[in-house]
Scaffold this motif. Structure first.
Motif, PDB file in Angstrom:
ATOM      1  N   ARG A   1     -11.930  -0.734   3.065  1.00  0.00           N
ATOM      2  CA  ARG A   1     -10.552  -0.293   3.286  1.00  0.00           C
ATOM      3  C   ARG A   1     -10.047  -1.239   4.614  1.00  0.00           C
ATOM      4  O   ARG A   1     -10.607  -1.420   5.462  1.00  0.00           O
ATOM      5  CB  ARG A   1     -10.423   1.083   4.099  1.00  0.00           C
TER       6      ARG A   1
ATOM      7  N   SER B   1       1.577   1.387  -8.078  1.00  0.00           N
ATOM      8  CA  SER B   1       0.874   2.663  -7.753  1.00  0.00           C
ATOM      9  C   SER B   1      -0.624   2.639  -7.369  1.00  0.00           C
ATOM     10  O   SER B   1      -1.069   3.270  -6.566  1.00  0.00           O
ATOM     11  CB  SER B   1       1.109   4.024  -8.463  1.00  0.00           C
ATOM     12  N   ASP B   2      -1.120   1.374  -7.700  1.00  0.00           N
ATOM     13  CA  ASP B   2      -2.632   1.112  -7.416  1.00  0.00           C
ATOM     14  C   ASP B   2      -2.827   0.587  -6.059  1.00  0.00           C
ATOM     15  O   ASP B   2      -4.212   0.499  -5.663  1.00  0.00           O
ATOM     16  CB  ASP B   2      -3.311   0.254  -8.689  1.00  0.00           C
TER      17      ASP B   2
ATOM     18  N   SER C   1       1.803   2.625   5.731  1.00  0.00           N
ATOM     19  CA  SER C   1       1.567   3.088   4.320  1.00  0.00           C
ATOM     20  C   SER C   1      -0.030   3.385   4.002  1.00  0.00           C
ATOM     21  O   SER C   1       0.073   3.923   2.942  1.00  0.00           O
ATOM     22  CB  SER C   1       2.115   1.893   3.476  1.00  0.00           C
ATOM     23  N   CYS C   2      -0.782   2.945   4.728  1.00  0.00           N
ATOM     24  CA  CYS C   2      -2.248   3.172   4.408  1.00  0.00           C
ATOM     25  C   CYS C   2      -2.645   4.540   5.179  1.00  0.00           C
ATOM     26  O   CYS C   2      -4.019   4.827   5.092  1.00  0.00           O
ATOM     27  CB  CYS C   2      -3.057   1.963   4.879  1.00  0.00           C
TER      28      CYS C   2
ATOM     29  N   ASP D   1      -3.447   0.802  -2.720  1.00  0.00           N
ATOM     30  CA  ASP D   1      -4.035   1.673  -1.808  1.00  0.00           C
ATOM     31  C   ASP D   1      -4.859   1.452  -0.648  1.00  0.00           C
ATOM     32  O   ASP D   1      -5.456   1.915  -0.145  1.00  0.00           O
ATOM     33  CB  ASP D   1      -4.588   2.740  -2.602  1.00  0.00           C
ATOM     34  N   CYS D   2      -4.913   0.043  -0.512  1.00  0.00           N
ATOM     35  CA  CYS D   2      -5.775  -0.308   1.004  1.00  0.00           C
ATOM     36  C   CYS D   2      -7.098  -0.298   0.694  1.00  0.00           C
ATOM     37  O   CYS D   2      -8.007  -0.591   1.369  1.00  0.00           O
ATOM     38  CB  CYS D   2      -5.350   0.058   1.980  1.00  0.00           C
ATOM     39  N   HIS D   3      -7.665   0.161  -0.565  1.00  0.00           N
ATOM     40  CA  HIS D   3      -9.009   0.301  -1.187  1.00  0.00           C
ATOM     41  C   HIS D   3      -9.631  -0.838  -1.916  1.00  0.00           C
ATOM     42  O   HIS D   3      -9.010  -1.092  -3.057  1.00  0.00           O
ATOM     43  CB  HIS D   3      -9.302   1.673  -1.705  1.00  0.00           C
TER      44      HIS D   3
ATOM     45  N   GLY E   1       0.951  -1.003  -0.096  1.00  0.00           N
ATOM     46  CA  GLY E   1      -0.126  -0.061  -0.256  1.00  0.00           C
ATOM     47  C   GLY E   1       0.727   1.272   0.005  1.00  0.00           C
ATOM     48  O   GLY E   1       1.843   1.387   0.640  1.00  0.00           O
ATOM     49  N   THR E   2       0.146   2.243  -0.659  1.00  0.00           N
ATOM     50  CA  THR E   2       0.594   3.634  -0.271  1.00  0.00           C
ATOM     51  C   THR E   2      -0.312   4.360   0.415  1.00  0.00           C
ATOM     52  O   THR E   2      -1.098   3.849   0.969  1.00  0.00           O
ATOM     53  CB  THR E   2       0.941   4.164  -1.761  1.00  0.00           C
TER      54      THR E   2
ATOM     55  N   CYS F   1      -3.366   6.087   1.578  1.00  0.00           N
ATOM     56  CA  CYS F   1      -5.129   5.967   1.498  1.00  0.00           C
ATOM     57  C   CYS F   1      -5.566   6.892   1.437  1.00  0.00           C
ATOM     58  O   CYS F   1      -5.519   7.808   2.385  1.00  0.00           O
ATOM     59  CB  CYS F   1      -5.392   4.726   2.313  1.00  0.00           C
ATOM     60  N   SER F   2      -6.880   7.111   0.678  1.00  0.00           N
ATOM     61  CA  SER F   2      -7.567   8.302   0.752  1.00  0.00           C
ATOM     62  C   SER F   2      -8.748   7.731   1.740  1.00  0.00           C
ATOM     63  O   SER F   2      -9.061   6.867   1.745  1.00  0.00           O
ATOM     64  CB  SER F   2      -8.054   8.642  -0.726  1.00  0.00           C
TER      65      SER F   2
END
Length: 177
Positions: A63, A83-84, A170-171, A86-88, A18-19, A21-22
């Motif tokens: 999430r 890059s995709d 990272s989330c 993202d924990c979503h 993960g990078t 998260c929004s």
């Protein structure tokens, strides 16, 4: 194993998982799961470790560390970009899941449950003191702790992967968002 396959260390697994998260709907409280079901876990041969990990789907909590783990599977098999991750569990991940399922002869419903997790589990191998997901393009390493919990290196320590919410550093939501 081809020369183009990249092998990741536990350190890189965090980047894969993960990078930033929004924000999204709040995760369900962990009280919804019994204590022994909060974490991704397994025992014995790793090939059947993921068959009971719960569900990921568009109308379910989206999430979690579990979503990041699934995204790392899709990345390892070449269905998502790094890059995709993202924990979503939404959007591009759902579409990539449908293609992944279809390419394996599964119902392409975009829901990751026992059949889809079970199929992915066939690519789990124990070696070098770790559990490896052997994807078509990359290998992702996990650690399975003595209590069976799957963990990844996060901020210098191993952190177990939760099914009910994101916990990896990272989330975390970036400051100022």
């Amino acid at each position: 194993m081809t020369a183009s396959r990249r092998h990741l260390t536990l350190v890189t697994s965090v980047a894969v998982l993960g990078t930033a998260c929004s924000p999204s709907a709040p995760p369900p409280p962990s009280a919804d799961l019994p204590d022994d079901r909060v974490y991704v876990a397994g025992e014995g041969h790793p090939g059947d470790d993921w068959e009971d990990e719960g569900l990921l789907g568009e109308n379910l909590p989206v999430r979690s560390d579990l979503a990041a783990m699934w995204q790392s599977v899709l990345w390892a098999d070449g269905y998502l970009r790094r890059s995709d991750i993202d924990c979503h569990y939404a959007g591009r991940t759902v579409e990539a899941t449908r293609v992944w399922q279809s390419n394996r002869g599964l119902a392409a419903d975009g829901i990751v449950g026992p059949i889809t997790f079970g199929r992915a589990g066939r690519q789990l191998l124990a070696r070098d003191g770790a559990i490896h997901y052997e994807g078509a393009e990359h290998t992702v390493r996990f650690r399975r702790d003595q209590d069976g919990r799957y963990s990844v290196l996060d901020g210098g320590t191993h952190k177990p992967l939760r099914r009910d919410r994101p916990t990896l550093s990272s989330c975390e939501e970036p400051a100022g968002s």
